[in-house]
Design a protein around this motif. Structure first.
Motif, PDB file in Angstrom:
ATOM      1  N   GLU A 198      12.469  21.858  22.280  1.00 19.83           N
ATOM      2  CA  GLU A 198      11.389  21.071  22.870  1.00 19.83           C
ATOM      3  C   GLU A 198      10.114  21.899  22.878  1.00 19.83           C
ATOM      4  O   GLU A 198      10.141  23.107  23.101  1.00 19.83           O
ATOM      5  N   ARG A 199       8.967  21.237  22.632  1.00 20.31           N
ATOM      6  CA  ARG A 199       7.669  21.888  22.759  1.00 20.31           C
ATOM      7  C   ARG A 199       7.093  21.539  24.132  1.00 20.31           C
ATOM      8  O   ARG A 199       6.842  20.368  24.423  1.00 20.31           O
ATOM      9  N   TYR A 200       6.879  22.536  24.959  1.00 19.83           N
ATOM     10  CA  TYR A 200       6.342  22.315  26.304  1.00 19.83           C
ATOM     11  C   TYR A 200       4.850  22.602  26.319  1.00 19.83           C
ATOM     12  O   TYR A 200       4.409  23.646  25.849  1.00 19.83           O
ATOM     13  N   ARG A 201       4.095  21.680  26.860  1.00 17.16           N
ATOM     14  CA  ARG A 201       2.642  21.826  26.910  1.00 17.16           C
ATOM     15  C   ARG A 201       2.162  22.111  28.326  1.00 17.16           C
ATOM     16  O   ARG A 201       1.007  21.882  28.660  1.00 17.16           O
ATOM     17  N   ARG A 202       3.058  22.584  29.142  1.00 18.91           N
ATOM     18  CA  ARG A 202       2.727  23.021  30.498  1.00 18.91           C
ATOM     19  C   ARG A 202       3.346  24.400  30.704  1.00 18.91           C
ATOM     20  O   ARG A 202       4.283  24.787  30.009  1.00 18.91           O
ATOM     21  N   ARG A 203       2.813  25.122  31.668  1.00 22.23           N
ATOM     22  CA  ARG A 203       3.350  26.446  31.956  1.00 22.23           C
ATOM     23  C   ARG A 203       4.772  26.342  32.490  1.00 22.23           C
ATOM     24  O   ARG A 203       5.111  25.409  33.217  1.00 22.23           O
ATOM     25  N   GLY A 204       5.562  27.302  32.117  1.00 24.15           N
ATOM     26  CA  GLY A 204       6.929  27.378  32.601  1.00 24.15           C
ATOM     27  C   GLY A 204       7.113  28.663  33.381  1.00 24.15           C
ATOM     28  O   GLY A 204       6.553  28.828  34.466  1.00 24.15           O
ATOM     29  N   PRO A 205       7.865  29.627  32.846  1.00 24.25           N
ATOM     30  CA  PRO A 205       8.071  30.893  33.566  1.00 24.25           C
ATOM     31  C   PRO A 205       6.769  31.668  33.717  1.00 24.25           C
ATOM     32  O   PRO A 205       5.845  31.540  32.910  1.00 24.25           O
ATOM     33  N   ARG A 206       6.709  32.484  34.752  1.00 24.82           N
ATOM     34  CA  ARG A 206       5.491  33.260  35.024  1.00 24.82           C
ATOM     35  C   ARG A 206       5.253  34.336  33.974  1.00 24.82           C
ATOM     36  O   ARG A 206       4.109  34.633  33.630  1.00 24.82           O
ATOM     37  N   ARG A 207       6.335  34.933  33.504  1.00 22.40           N
ATOM     38  CA  ARG A 207       6.250  35.904  32.410  1.00 22.40           C
ATOM     39  C   ARG A 207       7.278  35.510  31.358  1.00 22.40           C
ATOM     40  O   ARG A 207       8.419  35.176  31.686  1.00 22.40           O
TER      41      ARG A 207
END
Length: 455
Positions: A198-207
């Motif tokens: 999947e291509r995510y266009r929102r932030r996920g993990p902090r690092r």
């Protein structure tokens, strides 16, 4: 009390942690059970009030140094980092894969290519790790439970599932290390590509740490770099800060490559910021006028030793009529010829030469002929990396494949999952190469060996 030894070069005392085994841990969503391996750091028994970050590791039977081969030996890497004072002590949980169910459990988006028609179980595995394993670990051990202290890590299909879990559940897994992820399945028969992530266009993990090797066969660098660039452009990550991407041109798809790179990943996830002290680039880049995908790979090195690709850099092409370079390092050939290239990032500069040549094959052919030991059955293919080699006379197998120019192979020969060609010391025999033109290899296998807990 943890054992103590002294390293030779630095002379720093390295204290050993210990591993607790949790047998028969059952998962309701998956309907199966497996052993968990919980690594406790050297100081865990010293202070009953201390608590620790937690790292969850996929393919957990391969990650700790338990006398097997191959292994990440991640516990030894952690202990060296503790001795150097570079990261805090942490708890690491090795979650072994489910054998033949591995591919389906690690798949969220598309069915696993080795077992077509089987249901996807990535969402169930995610529930198993986040809602069963983590609460158990938090209840049994002294952990820091927040997402800023909880990391997920894996390689290949384990990297794929770690990536999906971190972006789907960032409130649980705030840190992620994704090594050599299986992002796109390439059909060896026709080089057709099927995206399996999947291509995510929102932030996920902090690092986030993301890496790939240049000799991983049909698990190629392009999809990994494209994912990293997309996360920079669309999800708000910053190269060199919260996202580190590293492309190692000589690295194979194997624990022997993941072991040293895991040090970089751990320092990014758990270490302190460190200044960049050097920048380098390949001496020469060769491409054809019709090249559709090629890239500069400027490597930044920090004072703590972390190496990563500087994906956000300034490029100056001396002769812009020959080639153009995007801010993320993608090359576009314009005319035959040569031109100097200067890369600037982190206040440093590196130099390279671009050569656009009149003719380079877009898909050179690799042919491999393998002579095998007496008694090798002919009912399963001999594999040269991802290339199946079929029977071609007594004691001989042959394979042929057209690949995108520049595809690299580690040169390992196997007979399926984990049954490798080895030397007299039991080490895998490798014939690494990068395919730039039509190539034929004639190879001989002396003996086969299945590593303990090979996957």
């Amino acid at each position: 009390m943890s054992a103590v030894r002294t390293t030779g070069a630095a002379g720093a005392a390295v204290r050993r942690g210990r591993i607790e085994r949790i047998p028969g841990f059952r998962s309701e969503p998956l309907g199966n059970e497996r052993e968990l391996l919980v690594y406790l750091p050297p100081g865990y028994d010293d202070d009953p009030d201390a608590d620790y970050p937690v790292l969850y590791l996929q393919d957990g039977q391969q990650v700790f140094d338990q006398g097997q081969r191959p292994t990440w030996a991640l516990d030894r890497t952690l202990e060296q980092l503790y001795a150097e004072g570079l990261i805090p002590e942490l708890i690491a949980v090795g979650v072994p894969n489910a054998g033949v169910e591995r591919g389906t459990e690690y798949s969220h988006v598309a069915e696993y290519w080795r077992t077509p028609g089987t249901p996807l179980k990535g969402h169930r595995y995610e529930a198993f790790l986040a809602d069963e394993v983590k609460p158990f670990v938090d209840a049994r051990y002294r952990t820091r439970t927040g997402p800023e202290h909880t990391a997920v890590m894996g390689s290949s299909m384990g990297g794929l599932v770690a990536y999906h879990m971190a972006f789907r559940r960032p409130e649980v897994f705030g840190l992620a290390a994704v090594l050599s992820p299986f992002l796109t399945h390439v059909d060896p028969a026709d080089l057709g590509e099927k995206v399996v992530h999947e291509r995510y266009r929102r932030r996920g993990p902090r690092r986030l740490w993301l890496d790939i090797g240049g000799r991983e066969g049909l698990i190629m660098a392009r999809p990994a770099r494209e994912l990293a660039v997309q996360l920079l452009d669309e999800a708000g990550y910053t190269s060199g800060a919260d996202l580190l991407y590293y492309e190692d041109p000589a690295a194979p798809h194997h624990e022997d490559a993941w072991r040293p790179r895991s040090r970089h990943a751990l320092l990014h996830l758990f270490g302190a910021p460190s200044p960049v002290v050097s920048l380098s680039a390949a001496e020469r880049l060769r491409l054809a006028p019709d090249e559709t995908w090629s890239a500069v790979n400027p490597v930044a090195v920090r004072a703590d030793g972390v190496r990563y690709t500087a994906l956000e850099a300034d490029y100056r092409v001396e002769r812009p009529e020959v080639a153009a370079v995007s801010p993320h390092g993608l090359l576009r050939p314009l005319a035959t010829g040569r031109t100097a290239l200067t890369v600037r990032a982190h206040g440093l500069a590196a130099h390279s030469e671009i050569e656009v040549v009149p003719e380079l094959p877009a898909r050179p052919v690799l042919e491999v002929v393998v002579t095998v030991p007496d008694g090798t059955p002919g009912d399963a293919p001999v594999m040269f990396g991802p290339l199946p080699c079929r029977p071609d006379g007594p004691g001989r197998f042959r394979g042929r494949i057209a690949v995108p120019r520049g595809t690299g192979f580690d040169g390992g020969i196997s007979r399926g999952w984990g049954l490798d060609a080895v030397d007299e010391d039991g080490l895998r025999v490798m014939h690494p190469l990068t395919v730039e033109r039509d190539t034929r290899l004639d190879l001989t296998v002396d003996r086969w060996h299945r590593p303990v807990d090979g996957i």
